[in-house]
Design a protein around this motif. Sequence first.
Motif, PDB file in Angstrom:
ATOM      1  N   GLY A  25      16.417   8.475  21.888  1.00 27.28           N
ATOM      2  CA  GLY A  25      15.538   9.275  21.191  1.00 27.28           C
ATOM      3  C   GLY A  25      15.337  10.621  21.560  1.00 27.28           C
ATOM      4  N   ARG A  26      14.640  11.579  21.068  1.00 27.38           N
ATOM      5  CA  ARG A  26      14.771  12.827  21.719  1.00 27.38           C
ATOM      6  C   ARG A  26      13.415  13.690  21.752  1.00 27.38           C
ATOM      7  N   ILE A  27      13.392  14.624  22.524  1.00 22.01           N
ATOM      8  CA  ILE A  27      12.037  15.605  22.501  1.00 22.01           C
ATOM      9  C   ILE A  27      12.565  16.967  21.934  1.00 22.01           C
ATOM     10  N   ILE A  30      10.939  23.344  21.717  1.00 24.46           N
ATOM     11  CA  ILE A  30      10.237  24.342  20.835  1.00 24.46           C
ATOM     12  C   ILE A  30      10.799  24.263  19.370  1.00 24.46           C
ATOM     13  N   GLY A  31      10.661  24.997  18.330  1.00 24.80           N
ATOM     14  CA  GLY A  31      11.190  24.917  17.038  1.00 24.80           C
ATOM     15  C   GLY A  31      10.917  23.738  16.128  1.00 24.80           C
ATOM     16  N   GLU A  32       9.566  23.804  15.486  1.00 17.44           N
ATOM     17  CA  GLU A  32       9.007  22.547  14.617  1.00 17.44           C
ATOM     18  C   GLU A  32       8.953  22.814  13.533  1.00 17.44           C
ATOM     19  N   HIS A  33       9.340  22.054  12.574  1.00 15.77           N
ATOM     20  CA  HIS A  33       9.442  22.101  11.093  1.00 15.77           C
ATOM     21  C   HIS A  33      10.159  23.254  10.562  1.00 15.77           C
ATOM     22  N   THR A  34      11.210  23.495  11.586  1.00 13.19           N
ATOM     23  CA  THR A  34      12.174  24.880  11.126  1.00 13.19           C
ATOM     24  C   THR A  34      13.319  24.168  10.566  1.00 13.19           C
ATOM     25  N   ASP A  35      13.702  22.674  10.994  1.00 13.09           N
ATOM     26  CA  ASP A  35      14.975  22.320  10.756  1.00 13.09           C
ATOM     27  C   ASP A  35      15.369  22.303   8.994  1.00 13.09           C
ATOM     28  N   TYR A  36      14.338  21.882   8.413  1.00 14.24           N
ATOM     29  CA  TYR A  36      14.401  21.647   7.063  1.00 14.24           C
ATOM     30  C   TYR A  36      14.297  23.039   6.253  1.00 14.24           C
ATOM     31  N   ASN A  37      13.967  24.164   7.168  1.00 11.22           N
ATOM     32  CA  ASN A  37      13.730  25.634   6.751  1.00 11.22           C
ATOM     33  C   ASN A  37      14.805  26.328   7.037  1.00 11.22           C
ATOM     34  N   GLN A 164      11.849  13.859   3.269  1.00 15.17           N
ATOM     35  CA  GLN A 164      12.508  15.096   3.032  1.00 15.17           C
ATOM     36  C   GLN A 164      12.681  15.624   4.349  1.00 15.17           C
ATOM     37  N   GLY A 165      13.282  15.175   5.322  1.00 14.90           N
ATOM     38  CA  GLY A 165      13.468  15.484   6.567  1.00 14.90           C
ATOM     39  C   GLY A 165      14.403  16.387   6.763  1.00 14.90           C
ATOM     40  N   GLY A 166      14.891  17.053   8.016  1.00 13.96           N
ATOM     41  CA  GLY A 166      15.823  18.022   8.275  1.00 13.96           C
ATOM     42  C   GLY A 166      16.729  17.062   9.445  1.00 13.96           C
ATOM     43  N   ILE A 167      17.665  17.741  10.084  1.00 14.08           N
ATOM     44  CA  ILE A 167      18.726  17.138  10.791  1.00 14.08           C
ATOM     45  C   ILE A 167      18.440  17.184  12.117  1.00 14.08           C
ATOM     46  N   MET A 168      17.574  17.591  12.657  1.00 16.68           N
ATOM     47  CA  MET A 168      17.154  18.028  14.115  1.00 16.68           C
ATOM     48  C   MET A 168      17.483  16.595  15.155  1.00 16.68           C
ATOM     49  N   ASP A 169      16.629  15.445  14.306  1.00 16.55           N
ATOM     50  CA  ASP A 169      16.633  14.112  15.217  1.00 16.55           C
ATOM     51  C   ASP A 169      17.950  13.506  15.304  1.00 16.55           C
ATOM     52  N   GLN A 170      18.787  13.507  14.293  1.00 16.37           N
ATOM     53  CA  GLN A 170      20.068  12.808  14.216  1.00 16.37           C
ATOM     54  C   GLN A 170      20.944  13.694  14.972  1.00 16.37           C
ATOM     55  N   GLU A 213       3.187   7.842   9.647  1.00 15.57           N
ATOM     56  CA  GLU A 213       4.430   7.689   8.611  1.00 15.57           C
ATOM     57  C   GLU A 213       4.534   8.816   8.036  1.00 15.57           C
ATOM     58  N   HIS A 214       5.873   9.236   8.230  1.00 13.59           N
ATOM     59  CA  HIS A 214       6.099  10.465   7.447  1.00 13.59           C
ATOM     60  C   HIS A 214       6.019  10.556   5.964  1.00 13.59           C
ATOM     61  N   THR A 215       6.104   9.296   5.145  1.00 17.02           N
ATOM     62  CA  THR A 215       5.946   9.540   3.853  1.00 17.02           C
ATOM     63  C   THR A 215       4.517   9.811   3.510  1.00 17.02           C
ATOM     64  N   GLY A 218       2.083  13.732   4.872  1.00 17.33           N
ATOM     65  CA  GLY A 218       1.969  14.910   4.663  1.00 17.33           C
ATOM     66  C   GLY A 218       3.165  15.808   4.970  1.00 17.33           C
ATOM     67  N   TYR A 219       4.177  15.038   5.514  1.00 13.28           N
ATOM     68  CA  TYR A 219       5.295  15.676   5.743  1.00 13.28           C
ATOM     69  C   TYR A 219       5.921  16.012   4.770  1.00 13.28           C
ATOM     70  N   ASN A 220       6.312  15.239   3.549  1.00  8.23           N
ATOM     71  CA  ASN A 220       6.983  15.618   2.474  1.00  8.23           C
ATOM     72  C   ASN A 220       6.341  16.628   1.702  1.00  8.23           C
ATOM     73  N   MET A 332       4.397  17.642  19.333  1.00  5.75           N
ATOM     74  CA  MET A 332       5.815  17.757  19.130  1.00  5.75           C
ATOM     75  C   MET A 332       6.340  16.776  18.135  1.00  5.75           C
ATOM     76  N   GLY A 333       7.270  17.125  17.204  1.00  2.29           N
ATOM     77  CA  GLY A 333       7.646  16.510  16.153  1.00  2.29           C
ATOM     78  C   GLY A 333       7.174  16.640  14.975  1.00  2.29           C
ATOM     79  N   GLY A 334       7.045  15.535  14.030  1.00  2.73           N
ATOM     80  CA  GLY A 334       6.538  15.710  12.639  1.00  2.73           C
ATOM     81  C   GLY A 334       5.066  15.900  12.554  1.00  2.73           C
ATOM     82  N   GLY A 335       4.500  15.540  13.529  1.00  7.45           N
ATOM     83  CA  GLY A 335       2.734  15.507  13.455  1.00  7.45           C
ATOM     84  C   GLY A 335       1.690  14.588  12.943  1.00  7.45           C
TER      85      GLY A 335
HETATM   86  C1  GLA Z   1      10.446  14.953  12.110  1.00  7.45           C
HETATM   87  C2  GLA Z   1      11.604  15.182  11.474  1.00  7.45           C
HETATM   88  C3  GLA Z   1      12.551  16.163  11.855  1.00  7.45           C
HETATM   89  C4  GLA Z   1      11.826  17.530  12.134  1.00  7.45           C
HETATM   90  C5  GLA Z   1      10.491  17.319  12.668  1.00  7.45           C
HETATM   91  C6  GLA Z   1       9.451  18.652  12.822  1.00  7.45           C
HETATM   92  O1  GLA Z   1      10.720  14.575  13.702  1.00  7.45           O
HETATM   93  O2  GLA Z   1      12.506  13.936  11.387  1.00  7.45           O
HETATM   94  O3  GLA Z   1      13.571  16.479  11.035  1.00  7.45           O
HETATM   95  O4  GLA Z   1      11.251  18.216  10.771  1.00  7.45           O
HETATM   96  O5  GLA Z   1       9.825  16.131  12.449  1.00  7.45           O
HETATM   97  O6  GLA Z   1      10.212  19.527  13.507  1.00  7.45           O
END
Ligand code: GLA
Length: 384
Positions: A25-27, A30-37, A164-170, A213-215, A218-220, A332-335
Amino acid sequence: MIDKVKNSFKKIYAREADFLVKAPGRINLIGEHTDYNGGLVFPAAIDKCMYFAFAKNDSKVGNVYAVDLEEKATIDLEDLQKTNSIWLNYIVGLLLEFQNKGLELNGFDCVFSSDIPMGAGMSSSAALECGFAMGMDHIIGADLGNWEMIDMSHHSNHTFMNIQGGIMDQFSSLFGKKDKCLLLNCSDRSFGYHDIDLKDYTIVLFNTNLKHEHTSSGYNNRASECKQIEELLQVHDPQIKSISEANEDMIEKIGSDWPQNLKDRANFVIAENKRVVAFSKVMKHGNVDALGELLYQSHHGLQHLYKVSCPELDLLVDLTRDIKEVLGARMMGGGFGGCTINLIKSDRVEAITQDIMSMYKDALGIDAESYLVKISEGAKVLLF
Ligand code: GLA
């Protein structure tokens, strides 16, 4: 954990596994909700992982056993279909990605188990995706690179999982390194490893223990608001690819007649990117005292501008504000639940954690949890 998945493989399939995969997993500092932006993130892989045991079989089916859930599934590799199970859909979605690449799937038996708390915002789903992709890659000998596996997960999330996430976690799960943070620019994918030197402070996570749950969370919705902003920016400048290429002045000028929510989302992303740069610089120069304020600012933006926090996360952050041995805290994370990340004076971690847990329980009647994490290696295949 290794013995657990090995033994459970033997019990379920009455033979030994061929190999194991471990995916962390990951921590995110800083830099939240920026990956898909198209922005900057500063995550790290942790010592909480998902462990898989794999072996080939001679059939055209994949058998998977989720040890922790005690659920078993059989996947027809010649007819991949969506199911009612979320964990299984992550796997089916990835198998479709392998097929879409023209790679031929092989029958397989698999078990997996994890010590990453679920729904805590520590990316158990990315660990599932990356670990499974790495295992399947090993079985068929495709020799995929990390970026290919990141793209496959990302594409599957968007098209199959409706996230509709970003790539930070993977990215963190695959590229993580022991004792290093990763500074990634999500627009051009350039990245570097940074030493984590927090002097006499320790990273502690507090889990609200709300499930998200992301879906449905409100994440999307945030992702689609950001798409809207991109389109509005492009009307003025077709060259702009993401919010991260804009600045506050542009938003003030171009966005003067935008609805307030869009202005707020854009301003948050722009400011958060700046905080990532500031955070990484401050850490490099050893001036840890300045890190805390950046964390609190990030939380303030996530709470009031990006609006992805929730009362429970806000409370966990607020409870730290008057404790001088806490440098800073933020969600931290999606919220909408999950964890806060805190920098706490190392010799006070235990006492402060206990105080915060009991104040949280008194206020909300919920038992929060706390975790100490070690910054660790990214995903890998473990051969016997
Ligand atoms: C989730 C998503 C990530 C990223 C974070 C917020 O963890 O999977 O891609 O958008 O939320 O920073």
